[in-house]
Design a protein around this motif. Structure first.
Motif, PDB file in Angstrom:
ATOM      1  N   LYS A   1      81.147  25.937  33.082  1.00 18.22           N
ATOM      2  CA  LYS A   1      81.623  26.655  31.893  1.00 18.22           C
ATOM      3  C   LYS A   1      82.946  26.099  31.373  1.00 18.22           C
ATOM      4  O   LYS A   1      83.280  26.280  30.196  1.00 18.22           O
ATOM      5  CB  LYS A   1      81.772  28.147  32.194  1.00 18.22           C
ATOM      6  N   ASP A   2      83.667  25.401  32.228  1.00 17.60           N
ATOM      7  CA  ASP A   2      84.952  24.810  31.829  1.00 17.60           C
ATOM      8  C   ASP A   2      84.947  23.289  31.917  1.00 17.60           C
ATOM      9  O   ASP A   2      86.000  22.662  31.792  1.00 17.60           O
ATOM     10  CB  ASP A   2      86.083  25.349  32.719  1.00 17.60           C
ATOM     11  N   ASP A   3      83.763  22.701  32.129  1.00 15.33           N
ATOM     12  CA  ASP A   3      83.718  21.254  32.335  1.00 15.33           C
ATOM     13  C   ASP A   3      82.448  20.687  31.713  1.00 15.33           C
ATOM     14  O   ASP A   3      81.387  20.658  32.345  1.00 15.33           O
ATOM     15  CB  ASP A   3      83.767  20.937  33.836  1.00 15.33           C
TER      16      ASP A   3
ATOM     17  N   GLU B   1      81.678  26.308  37.474  1.00 14.61           N
ATOM     18  CA  GLU B   1      82.240  24.971  37.273  1.00 14.61           C
ATOM     19  C   GLU B   1      81.939  24.451  35.869  1.00 14.61           C
ATOM     20  O   GLU B   1      82.829  23.954  35.179  1.00 14.61           O
ATOM     21  CB  GLU B   1      81.678  24.016  38.332  1.00 14.61           C
TER      22      GLU B   1
ATOM     23  N   HIS C   1      78.610  28.784  24.168  1.00 12.21           N
ATOM     24  CA  HIS C   1      78.657  30.066  24.879  1.00 12.21           C
ATOM     25  C   HIS C   1      77.550  30.970  24.355  1.00 12.21           C
ATOM     26  O   HIS C   1      77.763  31.823  23.497  1.00 12.21           O
ATOM     27  CB  HIS C   1      80.023  30.732  24.707  1.00 12.21           C
TER      28      HIS C   1
ATOM     29  N   LYS D   1      81.223  19.850  23.681  1.00 10.90           N
ATOM     30  CA  LYS D   1      81.792  21.055  24.281  1.00 10.90           C
ATOM     31  C   LYS D   1      80.667  21.882  24.880  1.00 10.90           C
ATOM     32  O   LYS D   1      79.480  21.626  24.626  1.00 10.90           O
ATOM     33  CB  LYS D   1      82.549  21.884  23.243  1.00 10.90           C
TER      34      LYS D   1
END
Length: 207
Positions: A158-160, A156, A183, A180
Protein backbone atom coordinates in the motif's frame (compact mmCIF):
# COMPACT_ATOMS: atom_id res chain seq x y z
CA UNK A 1 -12.37 -37.69 -12.61
CA UNK A 2 -8.99 -38.01 -14.40
CA UNK A 3 -6.18 -35.83 -13.07
CA UNK A 4 -5.98 -32.52 -14.89
CA UNK A 5 -9.29 -33.03 -16.70
CA UNK A 6 -10.46 -29.53 -15.73
CA UNK A 7 -7.40 -27.77 -17.15
CA UNK A 8 -8.80 -27.18 -20.63
CA UNK A 9 -12.21 -26.23 -19.25
CA UNK A 10 -10.63 -23.67 -16.91
CA UNK A 11 -8.63 -22.22 -19.79
CA UNK A 12 -11.75 -21.90 -21.95
CA UNK A 13 -13.62 -20.17 -19.12
CA UNK A 14 -10.82 -17.65 -18.63
CA UNK A 15 -10.58 -17.07 -22.38
CA UNK A 16 -14.30 -16.38 -22.51
CA UNK A 17 -13.92 -13.78 -19.75
CA UNK A 18 -11.01 -12.14 -21.56
CA UNK A 19 -11.43 -12.81 -25.31
CA UNK A 20 -9.33 -11.39 -28.17
CA UNK A 21 -10.01 -7.71 -28.73
CA UNK A 22 -12.50 -6.46 -31.28
CA UNK A 23 -9.81 -5.68 -33.85
CA UNK A 24 -8.88 -9.34 -33.99
CA UNK A 25 -12.46 -10.27 -34.85
CA UNK A 26 -13.25 -7.51 -37.33
CA UNK A 27 -10.10 -7.02 -39.42
CA UNK A 28 -8.51 -9.17 -42.09
CA UNK A 29 -5.08 -8.86 -40.53
CA UNK A 30 -3.71 -8.54 -37.02
CA UNK A 31 -0.49 -6.91 -35.99
CA UNK A 32 1.83 -9.76 -35.11
CA UNK A 33 5.03 -7.72 -34.95
CA UNK A 34 5.16 -7.82 -31.14
CA UNK A 35 4.95 -11.63 -31.28
CA UNK A 36 7.88 -12.06 -33.65
CA UNK A 37 5.66 -13.63 -36.35
CA UNK A 38 6.14 -12.71 -39.99
CA UNK A 39 3.26 -14.69 -41.53
CA UNK A 40 0.36 -12.35 -42.30
CA UNK A 41 -1.50 -13.90 -45.20
CA UNK A 42 -4.26 -15.39 -43.06
CA UNK A 43 -7.34 -13.62 -41.72
CA UNK A 44 -7.20 -11.97 -38.31
CA UNK A 45 -9.13 -14.37 -36.10
CA UNK A 46 -7.97 -17.46 -38.01
CA UNK A 47 -4.39 -16.31 -37.66
CA UNK A 48 -4.85 -15.66 -33.96
CA UNK A 49 -6.26 -19.12 -33.33
CA UNK A 50 -3.68 -20.97 -35.42
CA UNK A 51 -0.46 -19.45 -34.17
CA UNK A 52 0.73 -21.08 -30.92
CA UNK A 53 3.38 -18.36 -30.64
CA UNK A 54 0.63 -15.86 -29.92
CA UNK A 55 -1.15 -18.11 -27.45
CA UNK A 56 2.10 -18.76 -25.58
CA UNK A 57 2.62 -15.05 -24.97
CA UNK A 58 -0.95 -14.24 -24.01
CA UNK A 59 -1.60 -13.22 -20.40
CA UNK A 60 -4.97 -14.09 -18.89
CA UNK A 61 -5.94 -13.60 -15.28
CA UNK A 62 -8.74 -14.15 -12.83
CA UNK A 63 -9.28 -13.11 -9.23
CA UNK A 64 -10.77 -15.18 -6.46
CA UNK A 65 -11.54 -13.84 -3.01
CA UNK A 66 -11.96 -17.25 -1.40
CA UNK A 67 -10.08 -20.48 -1.76
CA UNK A 68 -9.94 -22.44 1.43
CA UNK A 69 -12.59 -23.88 3.71
CA UNK A 70 -10.68 -25.43 6.63
CA UNK A 71 -10.50 -28.17 7.73
CA UNK A 72 -11.82 -29.72 4.51
CA UNK A 73 -9.31 -27.81 2.37
CA UNK A 74 -5.67 -27.82 3.43
CA UNK A 75 -2.76 -25.93 1.83
CA UNK A 76 -1.49 -29.26 0.50
CA UNK A 77 -4.84 -30.08 -1.13
CA UNK A 78 -5.12 -26.57 -2.55
CA UNK A 79 -1.63 -26.79 -4.05
CA UNK A 80 -2.44 -30.11 -5.73
CA UNK A 81 -5.74 -28.78 -7.09
CA UNK A 82 -4.18 -25.61 -8.49
CA UNK A 83 -1.14 -27.23 -10.09
CA UNK A 84 -3.19 -30.03 -11.68
CA UNK A 85 -5.94 -27.82 -13.06
CA UNK A 86 -3.90 -24.71 -13.89
CA UNK A 87 -0.58 -26.26 -14.93
CA UNK A 88 0.73 -23.16 -16.73
CA UNK A 89 -0.50 -20.56 -14.25
CA UNK A 90 1.32 -18.30 -11.87
CA UNK A 91 -0.37 -17.30 -8.64
CA UNK A 92 -0.38 -13.94 -6.86
CA UNK A 93 -1.39 -14.51 -3.25
CA UNK A 94 -2.36 -11.42 -1.29
CA UNK A 95 -2.44 -11.23 2.51
CA UNK A 96 -2.76 -8.54 5.15
CA UNK A 97 -0.28 -9.31 7.91
CA UNK A 98 -1.88 -6.82 10.33
CA UNK A 99 -4.58 -9.27 11.39
CA UNK A 100 -6.06 -6.84 13.90
CA UNK A 101 -6.64 -4.18 11.25
CA UNK A 102 -8.06 -6.81 8.91
CA UNK A 103 -10.46 -8.05 11.58
CA UNK A 104 -11.64 -4.50 12.30
CA UNK A 105 -12.15 -3.85 8.59
CA UNK A 106 -14.29 -6.98 8.22
CA UNK A 107 -16.31 -6.11 11.33
CA UNK A 108 -17.00 -2.59 10.03
CA UNK A 109 -17.88 -3.77 6.51
CA UNK A 110 -20.05 -6.74 7.39
CA UNK A 111 -21.43 -5.76 10.80
CA UNK A 112 -19.75 -8.60 12.63
CA UNK A 113 -19.56 -8.09 16.37
CA UNK A 114 -17.10 -10.69 17.67
CA UNK A 115 -13.57 -9.34 17.32
CA UNK A 116 -11.81 -12.32 18.89
CA UNK A 117 -13.48 -14.88 16.62
CA UNK A 118 -12.90 -12.73 13.54
CA UNK A 119 -9.25 -12.20 14.49
CA UNK A 120 -8.65 -15.94 14.91
CA UNK A 121 -10.47 -16.74 11.68
CA UNK A 122 -8.26 -14.47 9.60
CA UNK A 123 -5.12 -15.44 11.47
CA UNK A 124 -5.75 -19.04 10.33
CA UNK A 125 -6.53 -17.94 6.77
CA UNK A 126 -3.32 -15.91 6.56
CA UNK A 127 -1.30 -18.88 7.81
CA UNK A 128 -3.06 -21.03 5.18
CA UNK A 129 -2.16 -18.66 2.35
CA UNK A 130 1.47 -18.31 3.43
CA UNK A 131 1.85 -22.07 3.47
CA UNK A 132 0.15 -22.39 0.08
CA UNK A 133 2.63 -19.93 -1.44
CA UNK A 134 5.51 -21.95 0.03
CA UNK A 135 4.16 -25.20 -1.39
CA UNK A 136 3.61 -23.74 -4.85
CA UNK A 137 7.19 -22.50 -4.92
CA UNK A 138 8.56 -25.79 -3.63
CA UNK A 139 7.13 -27.41 -6.73
CA UNK A 140 4.81 -29.88 -5.00
CA UNK A 141 3.97 -33.41 -6.05
CA UNK A 142 7.63 -34.33 -6.01
CA UNK A 143 8.58 -31.71 -8.59
CA UNK A 144 11.62 -29.49 -8.29
CA UNK A 145 11.36 -25.99 -6.88
CA UNK A 146 9.60 -23.43 -9.03
CA UNK A 147 8.63 -19.78 -9.23
CA UNK A 148 4.87 -20.32 -9.39
CA UNK A 149 3.68 -17.95 -6.67
CA UNK A 150 4.29 -14.47 -5.34
CA UNK A 151 3.14 -13.63 -1.83
CA UNK A 152 2.36 -9.94 -1.39
CA UNK A 153 1.36 -8.16 1.79
CA UNK A 154 -1.03 -5.21 1.79
CA UNK A 155 0.85 -3.68 4.70
CA UNK A 156 3.85 -3.41 2.38
CA UNK A 157 2.43 -2.74 -1.08
CA UNK A 158 0.00 0.00 0.00
CA UNK A 159 3.01 2.29 0.44
CA UNK A 160 5.34 0.79 -2.15
CA UNK A 161 4.29 0.77 -5.81
CA UNK A 162 7.50 -1.04 -6.77
CA UNK A 163 5.97 -4.27 -5.46
CA UNK A 164 3.28 -4.07 -8.15
CA UNK A 165 5.80 -3.14 -10.79
CA UNK A 166 7.91 -6.17 -9.90
CA UNK A 167 4.73 -8.26 -10.31
CA UNK A 168 4.17 -6.83 -13.79
CA UNK A 169 7.66 -7.97 -14.86
CA UNK A 170 7.19 -11.39 -13.25
CA UNK A 171 3.85 -11.93 -15.02
CA UNK A 172 5.34 -11.10 -18.40
CA UNK A 173 4.25 -7.54 -19.11
CA UNK A 174 6.88 -5.50 -20.93
CA UNK A 175 7.81 -1.85 -20.35
CA UNK A 176 4.89 -1.37 -17.96
CA UNK A 177 4.84 0.36 -14.59
CA UNK A 178 2.28 1.78 -12.22
CA UNK A 179 2.97 5.42 -11.27
CA UNK A 180 1.16 4.98 -7.95
CA UNK A 181 -0.96 2.60 -5.92
CA UNK A 182 -4.69 3.14 -6.41
CA UNK A 183 -7.01 2.99 -3.40
CA UNK A 184 -10.02 0.90 -4.35
CA UNK A 185 -12.72 0.30 -1.71
CA UNK A 186 -11.77 3.50 0.07
CA UNK A 187 -13.98 4.22 3.07
CA UNK A 188 -16.05 1.12 2.38
CA UNK A 189 -16.75 0.52 -1.29
CA UNK A 190 -15.76 3.83 -2.85
CA UNK A 191 -13.91 3.65 -6.17
CA UNK A 192 -10.61 5.32 -6.95
CA UNK A 193 -11.37 7.19 -10.16
CA UNK A 194 -7.78 8.25 -10.84
CA UNK A 195 -6.64 7.92 -14.44
CA UNK A 196 -3.16 6.51 -14.82
CA UNK A 197 -0.96 5.28 -17.64
CA UNK A 198 1.26 2.20 -17.47
CA UNK A 199 3.58 3.79 -20.00
CA UNK A 200 3.50 4.56 -23.71
CA UNK A 201 5.68 1.52 -24.46
CA UNK A 202 3.69 -0.86 -22.26
CA UNK A 203 3.02 -4.19 -23.98
CA UNK A 204 0.04 -6.21 -22.77
CA UNK A 205 0.30 -9.49 -24.71
CA UNK A 206 -3.38 -10.43 -24.80
CA UNK A 207 -3.38 -10.98 -28.56
Amino acid sequence: MPIGSMACIAQDVISALNPPDLTTHTTDKINTDSHGISRKEDGGLWQYLHHPEIEAKRILGVKTIRLQNPPEMTPEKAMIYLTENFPCARFVINIRSDTGALANSVINAFSKDDYDDTFEEFKKKTTFLKRLAELLNEGGNGNSSSDRAKLIDMEEWKDDVSIFNDLLDWLGFENCSFPKVLHENFDGYEHDNSEISLGEQCIYPHV
